[in-house]
Every structure is written in structure tokens, then in C-alpha cells.
Design a protein around this motif. Structure first.
Motif, mmCIF file in Angstrom:
data_model
loop_
_atom_site.group_PDB
_atom_site.id
_atom_site.type_symbol
_atom_site.label_atom_id
_atom_site.label_comp_id
_atom_site.label_asym_id
_atom_site.label_seq_id
_atom_site.Cartn_x
_atom_site.Cartn_y
_atom_site.Cartn_z
ATOM 1 N N LEU A 19 7.672 0.318 -4.281
ATOM 2 C CA LEU A 19 7.088 1.129 -3.211
ATOM 3 C C LEU A 19 8.008 2.312 -2.953
ATOM 4 N N LEU A 41 3.020 2.509 3.919
ATOM 5 C CA LEU A 41 3.949 1.571 3.281
ATOM 6 C C LEU A 41 3.979 0.233 4.026
ATOM 7 N N SER A 42 3.887 0.279 5.352
ATOM 8 C CA SER A 42 3.868 -0.966 6.133
ATOM 9 C C SER A 42 2.617 -1.760 5.800
ATOM 10 N N ALA A 45 2.945 -3.225 2.317
ATOM 11 C CA ALA A 45 3.877 -4.363 2.276
ATOM 12 C C ALA A 45 3.234 -5.614 2.873
ATOM 13 N N ILE A 54 9.738 -7.064 -4.000
ATOM 14 C CA ILE A 54 9.394 -5.701 -3.565
ATOM 15 C C ILE A 54 10.635 -4.832 -3.710
ATOM 16 N N PHE A 56 12.056 -1.460 -2.729
ATOM 17 C CA PHE A 56 11.689 -0.436 -1.757
ATOM 18 C C PHE A 56 12.541 0.815 -1.935
ATOM 19 N N ALA A 66 9.293 -3.647 5.625
ATOM 20 C CA ALA A 66 8.567 -4.340 4.546
ATOM 21 C C ALA A 66 8.940 -5.826 4.539
ATOM 22 N N SER A 70 6.503 -8.946 5.129
ATOM 23 C CA SER A 70 6.291 -9.744 3.924
ATOM 24 C C SER A 70 7.477 -10.701 3.762
ATOM 25 N N VAL A 75 12.890 -8.712 -0.858
ATOM 26 C CA VAL A 75 12.823 -7.242 -0.767
ATOM 27 C C VAL A 75 14.195 -6.695 -1.116
#
Ligand code: 13P
Ligand code: SF4
Length: 300
Positions: A19, A41-42, A45, A54, A56, A66, A70, A75
Motif C-alpha cells: 500500500l 488507505l484506511s 487496510a 501488509i 505500508f 493500517a 487489520s 504490518v
């Protein structure tokens, strides 16, 4: 093997998704699976189902958001030092003290804040939905808006609500001046001026529209106009040019660059994927409370 090919190979092998924020370097936006503004993006996620990891590419508060949305996914952020100076302009303790000064008030925090600050807030917002968030609150409430004073001013003007702002600001957008807007208009009289609401009030007043980066991209795509003066971080030009090859874009000033957004490059992205570092970790108690504030805006 080319660095890009290796990133894609590792991404697929590890069932990862990349992302990226609209201010990232061109080559990062190019390789990302999804590029967007903070709200986009929120939402992205929060909706990821079929991935384990993820990656980021943005600043830390975005990666933290994120993770909060999630929590079952790992992340990672390719540069842990990519912070947002505005997010660091208020602490959780300062939010508590601010609230104590205004009993009965509602705290709205801009997403550009730490997880701890979000945990102390009633509702979160991004620049794309700040007006909507404030209008969703009872009209008689005093709203404490943290940390961005300029976004807070913008929302107050749009909603006529009683808003008391914290004195934070974005050092990158604060570099844009009214004179820069006027000079750009003189040079490009047919251009529409779009600025980010993190700019100062006189800059917003001198522009045609103020909106989030995602809204700018959508606005330009729909517009019948062909020239645009852009008053936000330079990275947005990548998406604007890609999606509108026949339109012309003029950045309001050459120095509108967020150094933190530029910290991530392809090499760091590769190492991050190889080592699955730096992992974004949020304390469970903070995570639960911060999620409430973020979810409240996502439900609107
Ligand atoms: P957007 O949510 O509009 O992308 O803005 C994020 C940001 O950090 C602006 O400086
Ligand atoms: Fe923070 Fe400003 Fe950079 Fe956005 S542009 S991440 S608000 S410093």
C-alpha cells in the motif's frame, strides 16, 4: 534480477500487499498494489482478506492505522523513521489536559496523530471526511480538534461549529504562501487552483478548492478543465499525470516536498520484504480504543 522483479517475486511468495500514499516516490507508487489518500488507505487496510502481510509505504501513523484496522495481519514499514512532524505535535497527556479544560466537549483527532492520541479521542477524521465527521456530531457540542489548526480552521468555516483547535500544523504545507498561489495564477491564468486543507487559511482562501489528495485526483479526472495549479506535496503529480496525460499540472512551489514521505525507496522496500521489518506494533489496550475512534468515521 532487477530490483523491481525481486520485490514482486517476494511480495507474491509472502502473500503480501503493498500500500502506498499519494506522496510516495514515483517508483514506489508504480510498484504498489494500491495507492491512495489516508481515508482510502484506511478503508483498503480494513478490507484486506486474502493477504498475510501488509507493506505500508507512507508515514508511521498511516502504517499504525493500517495495523489497528487489520490487527490479524503483520504490518511492516520500510523505514520506521518516516514520521509525521504534525502527528508528534500533541501527546495523549496533552489531549487529556485539553479535554479537562473544556468539560463536555468532543475530541476529534485528525488521522495524522499517534495511536495513543487516537485512543484519547472520540472520533477520528481525515482531510477527506473532516467536515462530514464534525457535522455528524451534536450541534451544541464544543469540538476540540487536534492536532492540525489549519484543517480545524477550514472545518470551522465550512460547518460554523464551535471548534477549538490545537496549534499543530504540517511544516510542508505551511511552506505554501498566498503569494505563491497568486504568482502561479498570474503565470497560468486558465488553471484551476487546488490546495490541501492543511495549508493556511489565506492560502485556502486564495485557491478555488481545498480537498484531500484522493479528492484532488478524482476532481481532476472529472473536470473538463485542462490546467491545474496544485498546492500540496509533489508526489501527487505521479497519479495526476498518469491518469490525465493530456492535462497540465503546475506545482505551486518547487519546495512542497515532505522529506518523511520520501524516505522509502525501492532498496528499503526490498530489504523490508526480505526481512519482514520494521513491524508495526500497537499495544492492545491502545489498539482497542484507537479503533473505536477510527471505526466511528468509517461507519459514516
Ligand atoms: P491525504 O489524506 O489528503 O492524502 O493527506 C495526508 C497528508 O499527510 C497530507 O499531508
Ligand atoms: Fe505529515 Fe505534512 Fe508530511 Fe503529511 S505532508 S505526512 S502532514 S509532514
Amino acid at each position: 534480477m532487477d530490483i523491481r522483479e525481486e520485490i514482486v517475486r517476494l511480495k507474491n511468495k509472502k502473500r503480501a500487499i503493498i500500500l502506498a500514499h499519494n506522496y510516495q516516490r514515483d517508483e514506489i507508487q508504480e510498484i504498489a498494489d494500491y495507492t491512495g489518500d489516508s481515508l482510502g488507505l484506511s478503508k483498503k487496510a480494513a478490507s484486506i482478506q486474502d493477504k498475510e502481510l501488509i507493506v505500508f509505504c507512507g508515514v508511521y501513523f498511516m502504517a499504525e492505522t493500517a495495523k489497528i484496522l487489520s490487527p490479524d495481519k503483520k504490518v511492516i514499514i520500510p523505514d520506521r523513521g518516516a514520521g509525521c512532524p504534525m502527528a508528534d505535535m500533541i501527546t495523549a497527556q496533552q489531549v487529556r489536559e485539553f479535554r479537562n479544560k473544556y468539560p463536555g466537549s468532543v475530541v476529534v483527532c485528525y488521522v495524522n496523530s499517534t495511536a495513543e492520541v487516537k485512543a484519547e479521542s472520540d472520533m477520528c477524521c481525515t482531510s477527506a471526511n473532516a467536515v462530514q465527521v464534525v457535522l455528524s456530531l451534536p450541534a451544541d457540542k464544543t469540538i476540540l480538534f487536534v492536532p492540525d489548526r489549519y484543517l480545524g480552521d477550514f472545518v470551522r468555516k465550512k460547518t460554523s461549529r464551535n471548534i477549538v483547535c490545537w496549534k499543530g500544523f504540517c511544516p510542508t504545507h505551511a511552506r505554501v504562501t498566498r503569494d505563491m498561489v497568486l504568482a502561479a495564477r498570474k503565470k497560468h491564468p486558465n488553471a484551476v487552483v487546488l490546495v490541501h486543507p492543511e495549508c493556511t487559511e489565506d492560502v485556502v482562501d486564495a485557491a478555488d478548492e481545498a480537498m484531500s489528495t484522493g479528492q484532488m485526483i478524482a476532481y481532476v479526472k472529472k473536470s473538463g478543465r485542462t490546467e491545474f495549479i496544485i498546492g500540496t506535496e509533489k508526489g501527487i503529480l505521479y497519479q495526476l499525470k498518469k491518469e490525465n496525460p493530456r492535462k497540465d499540472f503546475y506545482l505551486v512551489g518547487k519546495d512542497v516536498i515532505c522529506p518523511n514521505m520520501k524516505k522509502i525507496d525501492l532498496q528499503k522496500l526490498l530489504v523490508s520484504l526480505q526481512e519482514e521489518q520494521d513491524e508495526v506494533v500497537v499495544a492492545p489496550a491502545i489498539m482497542e480504543r484507537a479503533r473505536k475512534a477510527i471505526s466511528a468515521m468509517l461507519l459514516l
